[in-house]
Design a protein around this motif. Structure first.
Motif, PDB file in Angstrom:
ATOM      1  N   GLU A  72       0.833  -1.205   0.000  1.00  0.00           N
ATOM      2  CA  GLU A  72       0.000   0.000   0.000  1.00  0.00           C
ATOM      3  C   GLU A  72       0.868   1.256   0.000  1.00  0.00           C
ATOM      4  OE1 GLU A  72      -3.502   2.418   0.212  1.00  0.00           O
ATOM      5  OE2 GLU A  72      -3.077   0.385  -0.490  1.00  0.00           O
ATOM      6  N   ARG A  73       1.982   1.221   0.751  1.00  0.00           N
ATOM      7  CA  ARG A  73       2.897   2.373   0.759  1.00  0.00           C
ATOM      8  C   ARG A  73       3.405   2.661  -0.646  1.00  0.00           C
ATOM      9  NH1 ARG A  73       5.392  -0.142   5.342  1.00  0.00           N
ATOM     10  NH2 ARG A  73       7.320  -0.500   4.167  1.00  0.00           N
ATOM     11  N   LEU A  74       3.808   1.617  -1.358  1.00  0.00           N
ATOM     12  CA  LEU A  74       4.337   1.806  -2.709  1.00  0.00           C
ATOM     13  C   LEU A  74       3.251   2.293  -3.661  1.00  0.00           C
ATOM     14  CD1 LEU A  74       6.678  -1.323  -2.968  1.00  0.00           C
ATOM     15  CD2 LEU A  74       7.346   1.070  -2.617  1.00  0.00           C
ATOM     16  N   HIS A  75       2.044   1.756  -3.511  1.00  0.00           N
ATOM     17  CA  HIS A  75       0.928   2.182  -4.357  1.00  0.00           C
ATOM     18  C   HIS A  75       0.642   3.669  -4.146  1.00  0.00           C
ATOM     19  CE1 HIS A  75      -2.987   2.212  -6.316  1.00  0.00           C
ATOM     20  NE2 HIS A  75      -3.485   2.747  -5.211  1.00  0.00           N
ATOM     21  N   ARG A  76       0.582   4.082  -2.884  1.00  0.00           N
ATOM     22  CA  ARG A  76       0.282   5.479  -2.592  1.00  0.00           C
ATOM     23  C   ARG A  76       1.434   6.392  -2.988  1.00  0.00           C
ATOM     24  NH1 ARG A  76      -2.585   5.350   3.297  1.00  0.00           N
ATOM     25  NH2 ARG A  76      -1.781   7.489   3.326  1.00  0.00           N
ATOM     26  N   ALA A  77       2.671   5.905  -2.859  1.00  0.00           N
ATOM     27  CA  ALA A  77       3.823   6.709  -3.270  1.00  0.00           C
ATOM     28  C   ALA A  77       3.808   6.954  -4.777  1.00  0.00           C
ATOM     29  CB  ALA A  77       5.119   6.026  -2.852  1.00  0.00           C
ATOM     30  N   ARG A  78       3.478   5.915  -5.552  1.00  0.00           N
ATOM     31  CA  ARG A  78       3.374   6.095  -7.010  1.00  0.00           C
ATOM     32  C   ARG A  78       2.282   7.101  -7.357  1.00  0.00           C
ATOM     33  NH1 ARG A  78       4.273   0.416  -7.005  1.00  0.00           N
ATOM     34  NH2 ARG A  78       6.315  -0.087  -7.892  1.00  0.00           N
ATOM     35  N   ALA A  79       1.159   7.001  -6.671  1.00  0.00           N
ATOM     36  CA  ALA A  79       0.048   7.915  -6.939  1.00  0.00           C
ATOM     37  C   ALA A  79       0.441   9.355  -6.605  1.00  0.00           C
ATOM     38  CB  ALA A  79      -1.179   7.492  -6.129  1.00  0.00           C
ATOM     39  N   ALA A  80       1.181   9.543  -5.504  1.00  0.00           N
ATOM     40  CA  ALA A  80       1.614  10.890  -5.127  1.00  0.00           C
ATOM     41  C   ALA A  80       2.592  11.460  -6.140  1.00  0.00           C
ATOM     42  CB  ALA A  80       2.234  10.873  -3.734  1.00  0.00           C
ATOM     43  N   LEU A  81       3.495  10.619  -6.647  1.00  0.00           N
ATOM     44  CA  LEU A  81       4.443  11.085  -7.665  1.00  0.00           C
ATOM     45  C   LEU A  81       3.713  11.412  -8.967  1.00  0.00           C
ATOM     46  CD1 LEU A  81       7.419   8.705  -6.864  1.00  0.00           C
ATOM     47  CD2 LEU A  81       7.465  11.209  -6.764  1.00  0.00           C
ATOM     48  N   GLU A  82       2.705  10.635  -9.307  1.00  0.00           N
ATOM     49  CA  GLU A  82       1.875  10.969 -10.474  1.00  0.00           C
ATOM     50  C   GLU A  82       1.203  12.324 -10.256  1.00  0.00           C
ATOM     51  OE1 GLU A  82       1.310   9.589 -13.357  1.00  0.00           O
ATOM     52  OE2 GLU A  82       2.060   7.522 -13.201  1.00  0.00           O
ATOM     53  N   GLN A  83       0.740  12.566  -9.046  1.00  0.00           N
ATOM     54  CA  GLN A  83       0.026  13.801  -8.733  1.00  0.00           C
ATOM     55  C   GLN A  83       0.907  15.033  -8.953  1.00  0.00           C
ATOM     56  OE1 GLN A  83      -1.480  13.849  -4.719  1.00  0.00           O
ATOM     57  NE2 GLN A  83      -2.746  15.667  -5.034  1.00  0.00           N
ATOM     58  N   VAL A  84       2.211  14.893  -8.707  1.00  0.00           N
ATOM     59  CA  VAL A  84       3.113  16.038  -8.868  1.00  0.00           C
ATOM     60  C   VAL A  84       3.836  16.008 -10.213  1.00  0.00           C
ATOM     61  CG1 VAL A  84       3.423  16.226  -6.370  1.00  0.00           C
ATOM     62  CG2 VAL A  84       5.099  14.929  -7.722  1.00  0.00           C
ATOM     63  N   GLY A  85       3.396  15.122 -11.122  1.00  0.00           N
ATOM     64  CA  GLY A  85       3.956  15.092 -12.466  1.00  0.00           C
ATOM     65  C   GLY A  85       5.251  14.336 -12.614  1.00  0.00           C
ATOM     66  N   LEU A  86       5.542  13.410 -11.685  1.00  0.00           N
ATOM     67  CA  LEU A  86       6.797  12.659 -11.739  1.00  0.00           C
ATOM     68  C   LEU A  86       6.571  11.155 -11.809  1.00  0.00           C
ATOM     69  CD1 LEU A  86       9.214  14.521  -9.279  1.00  0.00           C
ATOM     70  CD2 LEU A  86       9.207  14.570 -11.771  1.00  0.00           C
ATOM     71  N   GLY A  87       5.447  10.751 -12.370  1.00  0.00           N
ATOM     72  CA  GLY A  87       5.188   9.321 -12.498  1.00  0.00           C
ATOM     73  C   GLY A  87       6.214   8.607 -13.350  1.00  0.00           C
ATOM     74  N   HIS A  88       6.919   9.338 -14.225  1.00  0.00           N
ATOM     75  CA  HIS A  88       7.932   8.744 -15.106  1.00  0.00           C
ATOM     76  C   HIS A  88       9.315   8.727 -14.469  1.00  0.00           C
ATOM     77  CE1 HIS A  88       8.270  13.041 -15.498  1.00  0.00           C
ATOM     78  NE2 HIS A  88       9.366  12.933 -16.229  1.00  0.00           N
ATOM     79  N   ARG A  89       9.455   9.233 -13.224  1.00  0.00           N
ATOM     80  CA  ARG A  89      10.776   9.347 -12.584  1.00  0.00           C
ATOM     81  C   ARG A  89      10.833   8.587 -11.267  1.00  0.00           C
ATOM     82  NH1 ARG A  89      15.025  10.678 -14.815  1.00  0.00           N
ATOM     83  NH2 ARG A  89      15.727  12.652 -13.909  1.00  0.00           N
ATOM     84  N   THR A  90       9.978   7.597 -11.102  1.00  0.00           N
ATOM     85  CA  THR A  90       9.898   6.911  -9.809  1.00  0.00           C
ATOM     86  C   THR A  90      11.203   6.230  -9.411  1.00  0.00           C
ATOM     87  OG1 THR A  90       9.020   4.930 -10.880  1.00  0.00           O
ATOM     88  CG2 THR A  90       7.410   6.517 -10.027  1.00  0.00           C
ATOM     89  N   GLY A  91      11.964   5.755 -10.398  1.00  0.00           N
ATOM     90  CA  GLY A  91      13.184   5.016 -10.082  1.00  0.00           C
ATOM     91  C   GLY A  91      14.429   5.864  -9.975  1.00  0.00           C
ATOM     92  N   ALA A  92      14.327   7.168 -10.216  1.00  0.00           N
ATOM     93  CA  ALA A  92      15.506   8.036 -10.210  1.00  0.00           C
ATOM     94  C   ALA A  92      15.907   8.395  -8.781  1.00  0.00           C
ATOM     95  CB  ALA A  92      15.224   9.299 -11.010  1.00  0.00           C
ATOM     96  N   VAL A  93      17.213   8.405  -8.521  1.00  0.00           N
ATOM     97  CA  VAL A  93      17.726   8.880  -7.236  1.00  0.00           C
ATOM     98  C   VAL A  93      17.855  10.401  -7.309  1.00  0.00           C
ATOM     99  CG1 VAL A  93      18.906   6.726  -6.674  1.00  0.00           C
ATOM    100  CG2 VAL A  93      20.117   8.527  -7.954  1.00  0.00           C
ATOM    101  N   PRO A  94      17.890  11.081  -6.156  1.00  0.00           N
ATOM    102  CA  PRO A  94      17.914  12.547  -6.173  1.00  0.00           C
ATOM    103  C   PRO A  94      19.017  13.156  -7.019  1.00  0.00           C
ATOM    104  CG  PRO A  94      17.356  11.789  -3.984  1.00  0.00           C
ATOM    105  CD  PRO A  94      17.685  10.564  -4.787  1.00  0.00           C
ATOM    106  N   GLY A  95      20.199  12.516  -7.061  1.00  0.00           N
ATOM    107  CA  GLY A  95      21.301  13.053  -7.845  1.00  0.00           C
ATOM    108  C   GLY A  95      21.021  13.089  -9.336  1.00  0.00           C
ATOM    109  N   ARG A  96      20.026  12.354  -9.779  1.00  0.00           N
ATOM    110  CA  ARG A  96      19.635  12.328 -11.191  1.00  0.00           C
ATOM    111  C   ARG A  96      18.453  13.250 -11.488  1.00  0.00           C
ATOM    112  NH1 ARG A  96      23.109   9.469 -14.718  1.00  0.00           N
ATOM    113  NH2 ARG A  96      24.091   7.785 -13.541  1.00  0.00           N
ATOM    114  N   LEU A  97      18.024  13.982 -10.492  1.00  0.00           N
ATOM    115  CA  LEU A  97      16.862  14.860 -10.649  1.00  0.00           C
ATOM    116  C   LEU A  97      17.303  16.321 -10.606  1.00  0.00           C
ATOM    117  CD1 LEU A  97      14.441  13.067  -8.142  1.00  0.00           C
ATOM    118  CD2 LEU A  97      14.386  12.894 -10.644  1.00  0.00           C
ATOM    119  N   SER A  98      16.570  17.166 -11.307  1.00  0.00           N
ATOM    120  CA  SER A  98      16.811  18.603 -11.224  1.00  0.00           C
ATOM    121  C   SER A  98      16.320  19.118  -9.873  1.00  0.00           C
ATOM    122  CB  SER A  98      16.069  19.334 -12.345  1.00  0.00           C
ATOM    123  OG  SER A  98      14.670  19.296 -12.117  1.00  0.00           O
ATOM    124  N   GLY A  99      16.682  20.368  -9.540  1.00  0.00           N
ATOM    125  CA  GLY A  99      16.215  20.942  -8.283  1.00  0.00           C
ATOM    126  C   GLY A  99      14.703  20.987  -8.204  1.00  0.00           C
ATOM    127  N   GLY A 100      14.061  21.357  -9.306  1.00  0.00           N
ATOM    128  CA  GLY A 100      12.605  21.398  -9.318  1.00  0.00           C
ATOM    129  C   GLY A 100      11.990  20.024  -9.135  1.00  0.00           C
TER     130      GLY A 100
END
Length: 243
Positions: free
Chosen positions: A136-164
């Motif tokens: 359930e945690r993983l399901h809700r985490a995916r949904a939250a990332l989709e909500q903020v427009g990052l459903g395509h970046r779920t597997g990225a570590v912070p160092g691979r992400l922009s500041g935004g």
């Protein structure tokens, strides 16, 4: 037969849908001396469900004290603070901590993401102590990332992400517990203008969808996104009146 999901426990303090999210009744905080410091002078404040409120003031004005009180990180030394209709001053420390975890989602200037964990894991970890099963945690985490427009970046570590993108992960982490209040402290302070605009647009979208948003900032442009703006100066909290 498929295994049934274990239901989440009922909250110890159910939400009161008609109650303000935040209600200060002559709330104040004085740090002991000598000499004592009135960091937040007695004030009244009501933030209703679905409002977008910004708080501005110069450095040392009392903004951080206000944030700490509103976020249940510090207890007022006078007055009553009701969160979702619950008088927080009547709660023991462990119950206040639990209430904060359930009702308030924090977003800070520094993203506070674990560098060795993926975006999905960073968001899911916010529910680790909330008696939510891992699936359930993983399901809700995916949904939250989709909500903020990052459903395509779920597997990225912070160092691979922009500041935004990192701030969007932090916002997803704040949202995943389905809080009553999104409490943001200088959420664009570490971002360039383009990423700052993107994060502010997201906060506007969340507000439009019904989230109660409170942003502490020194930036007049950020403050302009609020439907109401409060000022703090020398520990005095006031509503900014616009012509």
């Amino acid at each position: 037969m498929p295994r049934r999901r274990r239901p989440e426990p009922a909250p110890a303090h159910p939400r009161h849908p008609d109650a303000p999210v935040i209600e200060f009744r002559q709330v104040a905080l004085t740090y002991p001396g000598p000499p004592p410091v009135e960091a937040l002078r007695p004030c009244d404040l009501t933030v209703r469900r679905g409002e977008f409120v910004t708080v501005v003031g110069p450095s040392g004005s009392g903004k951080s004290t206000f944030l700490n009180v509103a976020g249940l990180l510090d207890s007022p030394t006078a007055g009553h603070y009701l969160l979702d209709g619950i008088d927080t001053g009547r709660l023991p420390d462990h119950a206040r901590t639990a209430l904060r975890g359930r009702r308030i989602g924090f977003v800070f200037q520094s993203f506070h993401l674990l560098s060795h964990r993926s975006a999905l894991e960073n968001v899911a970890l916010a529910m680790l102590y909330a008696s939510v099963p891992r699936t359930e945690r993983l399901h809700r985490a995916r949904a939250a990332l989709e909500q903020v427009g990052l459903g395509h970046r779920t597997g990225a570590v912070p160092g691979r992400l922009s500041g935004g993108e990192r701030q969007r992960v932090a916002i997803a982490r704040a949202l995943v517990g389905r809080p009553s209040l999104l409490l943001c402290d200088e959420p664009t302070g570490n971002l360039d203008s383009a990423n700052a605009a993107s994060v502010l647009a997201l906060l506007d979208e969340l507000h439009t969808a019904g989230m109660t948003v409170l942003v502490i900032t020194h930036d007049a442009g950020v403050a302009a996104h609020g439907h109401r703006t409060l000022t703090v100066h020398d520990g005095v909290l006031r509503e900014r009146v616009t012509a």
